[in-house]
Design a protein around this motif. Structure first.
Motif, PDB file in Angstrom:
ATOM      1  N   VAL A  43      -0.985  26.021  52.509  1.00  0.00           N
ATOM      2  CA  VAL A  43      -2.114  25.192  52.904  1.00  0.00           C
ATOM      3  C   VAL A  43      -3.242  26.118  53.376  1.00  0.00           C
ATOM      4  CG1 VAL A  43      -2.928  23.413  54.501  1.00  0.00           C
ATOM      5  CG2 VAL A  43      -0.623  23.263  53.560  1.00  0.00           C
ATOM      6  N   ALA A  44      -4.377  26.068  52.689  1.00  0.00           N
ATOM      7  CA  ALA A  44      -5.518  26.913  53.025  1.00  0.00           C
ATOM      8  C   ALA A  44      -6.514  26.167  53.918  1.00  0.00           C
ATOM      9  CB  ALA A  44      -6.214  27.381  51.750  1.00  0.00           C
ATOM     10  N   GLU A  45      -6.712  24.877  53.679  1.00  0.00           N
ATOM     11  CA  GLU A  45      -7.670  24.083  54.443  1.00  0.00           C
ATOM     12  C   GLU A  45      -7.172  22.654  54.577  1.00  0.00           C
ATOM     13  OE1 GLU A  45     -10.607  24.873  55.952  1.00  0.00           O
ATOM     14  OE2 GLU A  45     -10.237  26.958  55.408  1.00  0.00           O
ATOM     15  N   LYS A  46      -7.684  21.971  55.603  1.00  0.00           N
ATOM     16  CA  LYS A  46      -7.405  20.551  55.817  1.00  0.00           C
ATOM     17  C   LYS A  46      -8.746  19.852  55.978  1.00  0.00           C
ATOM     18  CE  LYS A  46      -4.136  19.420  58.656  1.00  0.00           C
ATOM     19  NZ  LYS A  46      -3.133  19.289  59.726  1.00  0.00           N
ATOM     20  N   ASP A  47      -8.858  18.637  55.437  1.00  0.00           N
ATOM     21  CA  ASP A  47     -10.115  17.908  55.527  1.00  0.00           C
ATOM     22  C   ASP A  47      -9.846  16.414  55.577  1.00  0.00           C
ATOM     23  OD1 ASP A  47     -12.889  17.592  55.604  1.00  0.00           O
ATOM     24  OD2 ASP A  47     -13.033  17.440  53.429  1.00  0.00           O
ATOM     25  N   GLN A  48     -10.728  15.688  56.270  1.00  0.00           N
ATOM     26  CA  GLN A  48     -10.651  14.230  56.323  1.00  0.00           C
ATOM     27  C   GLN A  48     -12.010  13.672  55.926  1.00  0.00           C
ATOM     28  OE1 GLN A  48      -9.518  12.665  60.144  1.00  0.00           O
ATOM     29  NE2 GLN A  48      -9.026  14.668  60.912  1.00  0.00           N
ATOM     30  N   ASP A  60      -9.601   9.114  54.332  1.00  0.00           N
ATOM     31  CA  ASP A  60      -8.815   9.786  53.302  1.00  0.00           C
ATOM     32  C   ASP A  60      -8.506  11.192  53.810  1.00  0.00           C
ATOM     33  OD1 ASP A  60      -8.976   7.630  51.509  1.00  0.00           O
ATOM     34  OD2 ASP A  60     -10.900   8.328  50.751  1.00  0.00           O
ATOM     35  N   TYR A  61      -7.307  11.670  53.519  1.00  0.00           N
ATOM     36  CA  TYR A  61      -6.858  12.974  54.010  1.00  0.00           C
ATOM     37  C   TYR A  61      -6.624  13.912  52.830  1.00  0.00           C
ATOM     38  CZ  TYR A  61      -6.167  10.330  58.254  1.00  0.00           C
ATOM     39  OH  TYR A  61      -6.375   9.536  59.346  1.00  0.00           O
ATOM     40  N   TYR A  62      -7.060  15.160  52.977  1.00  0.00           N
ATOM     41  CA  TYR A  62      -6.951  16.148  51.906  1.00  0.00           C
ATOM     42  C   TYR A  62      -6.390  17.466  52.435  1.00  0.00           C
ATOM     43  CZ  TYR A  62     -10.129  12.937  49.578  1.00  0.00           C
ATOM     44  OH  TYR A  62     -10.696  11.815  49.031  1.00  0.00           O
ATOM     45  N   LEU A  63      -5.564  18.092  51.634  1.00  0.00           N
ATOM     46  CA  LEU A  63      -5.100  19.460  51.884  1.00  0.00           C
ATOM     47  C   LEU A  63      -5.563  20.311  50.717  1.00  0.00           C
ATOM     48  CD1 LEU A  63      -1.374  18.886  52.952  1.00  0.00           C
ATOM     49  CD2 LEU A  63      -3.335  19.291  54.444  1.00  0.00           C
ATOM     50  N   THR A  64      -6.047  21.497  51.002  1.00  0.00           N
ATOM     51  CA  THR A  64      -6.363  22.451  49.944  1.00  0.00           C
ATOM     52  C   THR A  64      -5.246  23.474  49.942  1.00  0.00           C
ATOM     53  OG1 THR A  64      -8.730  22.128  50.269  1.00  0.00           O
ATOM     54  CG2 THR A  64      -8.055  24.099  49.060  1.00  0.00           C
ATOM     55  N   VAL A  65      -4.584  23.597  48.803  1.00  0.00           N
ATOM     56  CA  VAL A  65      -3.421  24.478  48.658  1.00  0.00           C
ATOM     57  C   VAL A  65      -3.799  25.669  47.777  1.00  0.00           C
ATOM     58  CG1 VAL A  65      -1.070  24.618  47.749  1.00  0.00           C
ATOM     59  CG2 VAL A  65      -1.822  22.553  48.946  1.00  0.00           C
ATOM     60  N   ARG A  66      -3.431  26.875  48.241  1.00  0.00           N
ATOM     61  CA  ARG A  66      -3.625  28.086  47.440  1.00  0.00           C
ATOM     62  C   ARG A  66      -2.299  28.401  46.748  1.00  0.00           C
ATOM     63  NH1 ARG A  66      -7.525  31.743  47.994  1.00  0.00           N
ATOM     64  NH2 ARG A  66      -7.931  31.108  50.148  1.00  0.00           N
ATOM     65  N   VAL A  73      -6.333  24.297  45.049  1.00  0.00           N
ATOM     66  CA  VAL A  73      -6.184  22.941  44.527  1.00  0.00           C
ATOM     67  C   VAL A  73      -6.318  21.966  45.690  1.00  0.00           C
ATOM     68  CG1 VAL A  73      -4.654  21.349  43.311  1.00  0.00           C
ATOM     69  CG2 VAL A  73      -4.607  23.786  42.754  1.00  0.00           C
ATOM     70  N   GLU A  74      -7.257  21.007  45.587  1.00  0.00           N
ATOM     71  CA  GLU A  74      -7.425  19.999  46.627  1.00  0.00           C
ATOM     72  C   GLU A  74      -6.566  18.781  46.289  1.00  0.00           C
ATOM     73  OE1 GLU A  74     -11.150  18.762  49.090  1.00  0.00           O
ATOM     74  OE2 GLU A  74     -11.109  17.540  47.275  1.00  0.00           O
ATOM     75  N   LEU A  75      -5.768  18.359  47.270  1.00  0.00           N
ATOM     76  CA  LEU A  75      -4.841  17.246  47.076  1.00  0.00           C
ATOM     77  C   LEU A  75      -5.125  16.146  48.072  1.00  0.00           C
ATOM     78  CD1 LEU A  75      -1.624  19.433  47.076  1.00  0.00           C
ATOM     79  CD2 LEU A  75      -2.827  18.587  45.071  1.00  0.00           C
ATOM     80  N   LYS A  76      -5.137  14.903  47.614  1.00  0.00           N
ATOM     81  CA  LYS A  76      -5.213  13.771  48.530  1.00  0.00           C
ATOM     82  C   LYS A  76      -3.796  13.507  49.013  1.00  0.00           C
ATOM     83  CE  LYS A  76      -6.765   9.055  49.022  1.00  0.00           C
ATOM     84  NZ  LYS A  76      -7.374   7.888  48.377  1.00  0.00           N
ATOM     85  N   ALA A  90       3.889  26.296  54.130  1.00  0.00           N
ATOM     86  CA  ALA A  90       4.327  26.238  52.737  1.00  0.00           C
ATOM     87  C   ALA A  90       4.278  24.783  52.277  1.00  0.00           C
ATOM     88  CB  ALA A  90       5.739  26.784  52.602  1.00  0.00           C
ATOM     89  N   TYR A  91       3.536  24.543  51.198  1.00  0.00           N
ATOM     90  CA  TYR A  91       3.441  23.198  50.629  1.00  0.00           C
ATOM     91  C   TYR A  91       4.260  23.164  49.349  1.00  0.00           C
ATOM     92  CZ  TYR A  91       1.563  18.882  48.822  1.00  0.00           C
ATOM     93  OH  TYR A  91       1.460  17.602  48.351  1.00  0.00           O
ATOM     94  N   PRO A  92       5.022  22.146  49.065  1.00  0.00           N
ATOM     95  CA  PRO A  92       5.185  20.856  49.724  1.00  0.00           C
ATOM     96  C   PRO A  92       6.289  20.814  50.777  1.00  0.00           C
ATOM     97  CG  PRO A  92       6.272  20.750  47.609  1.00  0.00           C
ATOM     98  CD  PRO A  92       5.665  22.130  47.741  1.00  0.00           C
ATOM     99  N   ALA A  93       6.899  21.957  51.125  1.00  0.00           N
ATOM    100  CA  ALA A  93       7.982  21.959  52.123  1.00  0.00           C
ATOM    101  C   ALA A  93       7.520  21.399  53.464  1.00  0.00           C
ATOM    102  CB  ALA A  93       8.532  23.366  52.299  1.00  0.00           C
TER     103      ALA A  93
END
Length: 105
Positions: A43-48, A60-66, A73-76, A90-93
């Protein structure tokens, strides 16, 4: 004594309705949507993103994964997954953390 039996049945039905309503509200608050998991990474960033619809505010909640190859990659995600995943997790763990970790860190 027979007059109390219908009241008990009515009270039990009312309690069941309240319990089911509470579960439905929790599912909405929790963001009970099943969103597909994204690629593995950190997880590189978190955003709402909050927006108002009438008198209701929706978030809406978003995680940016490296990923391993460095792609961002930005994920909702659901509210619960957003809360469970910290930066550099570690995503998705991180989405599988226990409720104890979710509530008490």
């Amino acid at each position: 004594m027979s007059s109390t039996r219908p009241r008990r049945g009515l009270a039990a039905a009312a309690a069941a309705c309240v319990a089911l309503t509470g579960l439905a509200v929790w599912a909405v608050i929790d963001g009970g949507e099943d969103l597909p998991p994204g690629p593995a990474g950190r997880v590189a960033e978190k955003d709402q993103d909050s927006h108002k619809i009438g008198k209701t505010t929706s978030t809406d909640y978003y995680l940016t994964v490296r990923t391993k190859d460095g792609t961002l990659v930005e994920l909702k995600v659901s509210h619960r997954h957003y809360g469970r995943c910290y930066r550099n997790s570690a995503y998705p763990a991180c989405t599988q953390r226990s409720d104890r970790d979710f509530w008490f860190g």
